[in-house]
Write a protein that holds these residues in place. Sequence first.
Motif, PDB file in Angstrom:
ATOM      1  N   LEU A 144      -9.102 -13.237  -3.309  1.00 54.11           N
ATOM      2  CA  LEU A 144      -8.220 -12.070  -3.279  1.00 54.11           C
ATOM      3  C   LEU A 144      -8.884 -10.860  -3.930  1.00 54.11           C
ATOM      4  O   LEU A 144      -8.760  -9.727  -3.446  1.00 54.11           O
ATOM      5  CB  LEU A 144      -6.904 -12.400  -3.989  1.00 54.11           C
ATOM      6  CG  LEU A 144      -6.002 -13.413  -3.296  1.00 54.11           C
ATOM      7  CD1 LEU A 144      -4.797 -13.735  -4.170  1.00 54.11           C
ATOM      8  CD2 LEU A 144      -5.547 -12.896  -1.939  1.00 54.11           C
ATOM      9  N   GLY A 145      -9.598 -11.094  -5.049  1.00 54.60           N
ATOM     10  CA  GLY A 145     -10.277  -9.993  -5.728  1.00 54.60           C
ATOM     11  C   GLY A 145     -11.341  -9.350  -4.858  1.00 54.60           C
ATOM     12  O   GLY A 145     -11.472  -8.119  -4.811  1.00 54.60           O
ATOM     13  N   ILE A 146     -12.101 -10.178  -4.132  1.00 53.87           N
ATOM     14  CA  ILE A 146     -13.135  -9.640  -3.249  1.00 53.87           C
ATOM     15  C   ILE A 146     -12.508  -8.817  -2.122  1.00 53.87           C
ATOM     16  O   ILE A 146     -12.992  -7.733  -1.776  1.00 53.87           O
ATOM     17  CB  ILE A 146     -13.989 -10.785  -2.676  1.00 53.87           C
ATOM     18  CG1 ILE A 146     -14.816 -11.430  -3.800  1.00 53.87           C
ATOM     19  CG2 ILE A 146     -14.900 -10.285  -1.561  1.00 53.87           C
ATOM     20  CD1 ILE A 146     -15.580 -12.663  -3.356  1.00 53.87           C
ATOM     21  N   CYS A 147     -11.421  -9.327  -1.555  1.00 53.61           N
ATOM     22  CA  CYS A 147     -10.740  -8.582  -0.487  1.00 53.61           C
ATOM     23  C   CYS A 147     -10.229  -7.234  -0.977  1.00 53.61           C
ATOM     24  O   CYS A 147     -10.329  -6.218  -0.278  1.00 53.61           O
ATOM     25  CB  CYS A 147      -9.591  -9.415   0.075  1.00 53.61           C
ATOM     26  SG  CYS A 147     -10.112 -10.888   0.983  1.00 53.61           S
ATOM     27  N   LEU A 148      -9.679  -7.222  -2.183  1.00 52.88           N
ATOM     28  CA  LEU A 148      -9.167  -5.963  -2.725  1.00 52.88           C
ATOM     29  C   LEU A 148     -10.305  -4.990  -3.020  1.00 52.88           C
ATOM     30  O   LEU A 148     -10.161  -3.767  -2.844  1.00 52.88           O
ATOM     31  CB  LEU A 148      -8.355  -6.232  -3.993  1.00 52.88           C
ATOM     32  CG  LEU A 148      -7.030  -6.969  -3.790  1.00 52.88           C
ATOM     33  CD1 LEU A 148      -6.379  -7.290  -5.126  1.00 52.88           C
ATOM     34  CD2 LEU A 148      -6.079  -6.134  -2.931  1.00 52.88           C
ATOM     35  N   LEU A 149     -11.452  -5.510  -3.455  1.00 51.55           N
ATOM     36  CA  LEU A 149     -12.595  -4.641  -3.725  1.00 51.55           C
ATOM     37  C   LEU A 149     -13.120  -3.984  -2.452  1.00 51.55           C
ATOM     38  O   LEU A 149     -13.691  -2.894  -2.504  1.00 51.55           O
ATOM     39  CB  LEU A 149     -13.715  -5.440  -4.393  1.00 51.55           C
ATOM     40  CG  LEU A 149     -13.555  -5.698  -5.888  1.00 51.55           C
ATOM     41  CD1 LEU A 149     -14.692  -6.579  -6.395  1.00 51.55           C
ATOM     42  CD2 LEU A 149     -13.525  -4.393  -6.668  1.00 51.55           C
ATOM     43  N   LEU A 150     -12.913  -4.618  -1.311  1.00 51.99           N
ATOM     44  CA  LEU A 150     -13.371  -4.041  -0.046  1.00 51.99           C
ATOM     45  C   LEU A 150     -12.624  -2.745   0.290  1.00 51.99           C
ATOM     46  O   LEU A 150     -13.067  -1.985   1.146  1.00 51.99           O
ATOM     47  CB  LEU A 150     -13.197  -5.055   1.088  1.00 51.99           C
ATOM     48  CG  LEU A 150     -14.110  -6.296   1.013  1.00 51.99           C
ATOM     49  CD1 LEU A 150     -13.800  -7.245   2.153  1.00 51.99           C
ATOM     50  CD2 LEU A 150     -15.575  -5.886   1.033  1.00 51.99           C
ATOM     51  N   LEU A 151     -11.491  -2.522  -0.400  1.00 51.24           N
ATOM     52  CA  LEU A 151     -10.755  -1.268  -0.178  1.00 51.24           C
ATOM     53  C   LEU A 151     -11.596  -0.058  -0.555  1.00 51.24           C
ATOM     54  O   LEU A 151     -11.330   1.049  -0.089  1.00 51.24           O
ATOM     55  CB  LEU A 151      -9.454  -1.268  -0.994  1.00 51.24           C
ATOM     56  CG  LEU A 151      -8.332  -2.184  -0.496  1.00 51.24           C
ATOM     57  CD1 LEU A 151      -7.168  -2.158  -1.476  1.00 51.24           C
ATOM     58  CD2 LEU A 151      -7.868  -1.758   0.886  1.00 51.24           C
ATOM     59  N   ILE A 152     -12.612  -0.270  -1.409  1.00 50.65           N
ATOM     60  CA  ILE A 152     -13.449   0.856  -1.816  1.00 50.65           C
ATOM     61  C   ILE A 152     -14.192   1.437  -0.610  1.00 50.65           C
ATOM     62  O   ILE A 152     -14.551   2.614  -0.597  1.00 50.65           O
ATOM     63  CB  ILE A 152     -14.434   0.426  -2.919  1.00 50.65           C
ATOM     64  CG1 ILE A 152     -14.970   1.655  -3.655  1.00 50.65           C
ATOM     65  CG2 ILE A 152     -15.569  -0.409  -2.344  1.00 50.65           C
ATOM     66  CD1 ILE A 152     -15.766   1.305  -4.898  1.00 50.65           C
ATOM     67  N   LEU A 153     -14.390   0.607   0.422  1.00 47.78           N
ATOM     68  CA  LEU A 153     -15.059   1.083   1.630  1.00 47.78           C
ATOM     69  C   LEU A 153     -14.159   1.996   2.447  1.00 47.78           C
ATOM     70  O   LEU A 153     -14.641   2.759   3.292  1.00 47.78           O
ATOM     71  CB  LEU A 153     -15.501  -0.108   2.486  1.00 47.78           C
ATOM     72  CG  LEU A 153     -16.464  -1.097   1.821  1.00 47.78           C
ATOM     73  CD1 LEU A 153     -16.760  -2.262   2.750  1.00 47.78           C
ATOM     74  CD2 LEU A 153     -17.757  -0.394   1.402  1.00 47.78           C
ATOM     75  N   ALA A 154     -12.851   1.909   2.207  1.00 44.53           N
ATOM     76  CA  ALA A 154     -11.903   2.750   2.936  1.00 44.53           C
ATOM     77  C   ALA A 154     -11.744   4.127   2.311  1.00 44.53           C
ATOM     78  O   ALA A 154     -11.017   4.965   2.849  1.00 44.53           O
ATOM     79  CB  ALA A 154     -10.543   2.058   3.024  1.00 44.53           C
ATOM     80  N   GLY A 155     -12.389   4.349   1.189  1.00 45.30           N
ATOM     81  CA  GLY A 155     -12.334   5.664   0.569  1.00 45.30           C
ATOM     82  C   GLY A 155     -11.581   5.653  -0.743  1.00 45.30           C
ATOM     83  O   GLY A 155     -10.908   4.671  -1.096  1.00 45.30           O
ATOM     84  N   PRO A 156     -11.668   6.761  -1.470  1.00 46.08           N
ATOM     85  CA  PRO A 156     -11.032   6.834  -2.795  1.00 46.08           C
ATOM     86  C   PRO A 156      -9.511   6.738  -2.750  1.00 46.08           C
ATOM     87  O   PRO A 156      -8.887   6.299  -3.712  1.00 46.08           O
ATOM     88  CB  PRO A 156     -11.500   8.198  -3.326  1.00 46.08           C
ATOM     89  CG  PRO A 156     -11.851   8.992  -2.105  1.00 46.08           C
ATOM     90  CD  PRO A 156     -12.376   7.994  -1.122  1.00 46.08           C
ATOM     91  N   LEU A 157      -8.892   7.157  -1.651  1.00 46.22           N
ATOM     92  CA  LEU A 157      -7.436   7.106  -1.573  1.00 46.22           C
ATOM     93  C   LEU A 157      -6.918   5.676  -1.616  1.00 46.22           C
ATOM     94  O   LEU A 157      -5.985   5.354  -2.343  1.00 46.22           O
ATOM     95  CB  LEU A 157      -6.957   7.801  -0.292  1.00 46.22           C
ATOM     96  CG  LEU A 157      -5.434   7.803  -0.054  1.00 46.22           C
ATOM     97  CD1 LEU A 157      -4.732   8.508  -1.203  1.00 46.22           C
ATOM     98  CD2 LEU A 157      -5.108   8.468   1.279  1.00 46.22           C
ATOM     99  N   ALA A 158      -7.581   4.781  -0.838  1.00 44.99           N
ATOM    100  CA  ALA A 158      -7.138   3.391  -0.764  1.00 44.99           C
ATOM    101  C   ALA A 158      -7.350   2.669  -2.090  1.00 44.99           C
ATOM    102  O   ALA A 158      -6.439   2.021  -2.620  1.00 44.99           O
ATOM    103  CB  ALA A 158      -7.867   2.668   0.358  1.00 44.99           C
ATOM    104  N   VAL A 159      -8.548   2.757  -2.637  1.00 45.52           N
ATOM    105  CA  VAL A 159      -8.825   2.041  -3.878  1.00 45.52           C
ATOM    106  C   VAL A 159      -8.090   2.687  -5.052  1.00 45.52           C
ATOM    107  O   VAL A 159      -7.693   1.996  -6.004  1.00 45.52           O
ATOM    108  CB  VAL A 159     -10.348   1.985  -4.133  1.00 45.52           C
ATOM    109  CG1 VAL A 159     -10.880   3.334  -4.560  1.00 45.52           C
ATOM    110  CG2 VAL A 159     -10.687   0.915  -5.160  1.00 45.52           C
ATOM    111  N   GLY A 160      -7.880   3.994  -5.001  1.00 40.39           N
ATOM    112  CA  GLY A 160      -7.122   4.665  -6.061  1.00 40.39           C
ATOM    113  C   GLY A 160      -5.685   4.202  -6.115  1.00 40.39           C
ATOM    114  O   GLY A 160      -5.101   4.071  -7.198  1.00 40.39           O
ATOM    115  N   SER A 161      -5.095   3.947  -4.941  1.00 37.88           N
ATOM    116  CA  SER A 161      -3.716   3.456  -4.909  1.00 37.88           C
ATOM    117  C   SER A 161      -3.615   2.070  -5.535  1.00 37.88           C
ATOM    118  O   SER A 161      -2.594   1.719  -6.130  1.00 37.88           O
ATOM    119  CB  SER A 161      -3.208   3.416  -3.472  1.00 37.88           C
ATOM    120  OG  SER A 161      -3.967   2.506  -2.694  1.00 37.88           O
TER     121      SER A 161
END
Length: 277
Positions: A110-127
């Motif tokens: 789950l942690g790895i999947c959530l870290l992949l949000l960083i590839l979607a841009g700062p908006l996704a990982v910031g949320s």
Amino acid sequence: MTSATGSLFGWFLQLVVAYTVVDIDGVLESDLGQPFAAYLEQCMPQKSAQAILALTIIAGFFMGQGCMIAASRVTFAYARDDCFPLSKYWKQVNKHTHTPVNAVWLNVALGICLLLLILAGPLAVGSLFSIGAIGAFVAFTLPIFIRVFFVGDRFRPGPWNLGVFSVPCGVIASAFVALMVPILCLPSVTGADLTPDLMNWTCLVYGGPMVLITIWWMVSARKWFKGPKVNIEHLMLGRDGTVLDGEGKDRGSDYASSGETVSGKIAAEGLGPGQGR
């Protein structure tokens, strides 16, 4: 002492930053994307700044390992009580390590999947990062709130407790979190021309799952979940050191007369690591 020490040194760190920063706007708008890195480059040589950033990255990595341990422990605890689907897999205790390995690997995935949000841009990982503070506030305060407003005189204090200050401190803590939760959901920028990247997504990212969980509880879970499962006789130490059962009756004399101890009873039941509450 950990919290007090961290608060004290953190306050001194803020003082150092406040009195040594050269250009606040330059720090916030730096192309580096990390205000702390931009601040270090302003007030010290490049190699020194890189060394401190390296230490920060290492500290962040180990902080992540600590969070992983905590998440795995919580996952195992819920799975042990059969709180969610496939619990039988996540609550298994490895016979070699005596640890819930499956729960650990679940959190790793789950942690790895959530870290992949960083590839979607700062908006996704910031949320995602935005829910850190509000999640910690709510998690720590819920037991305090229940103890103060629902348990009352039935609360059995542990060896270390606040005594007469317990309830007043609990009330203050609950009021503080009740104030902070809405504040943490407010955007940092106001005006008529707001864009999605300026939105504070905490209310949606955290509130959405909480609403779904509440609906799940009302529709299904409350009908079958009866609380944590106890697989040995529920024994507690009373305030005077006597052994009490789940009904609050003194069992110390029973064990004393039979020569049996609590640990002996557990051993006689054949409970292995990870099986006792």
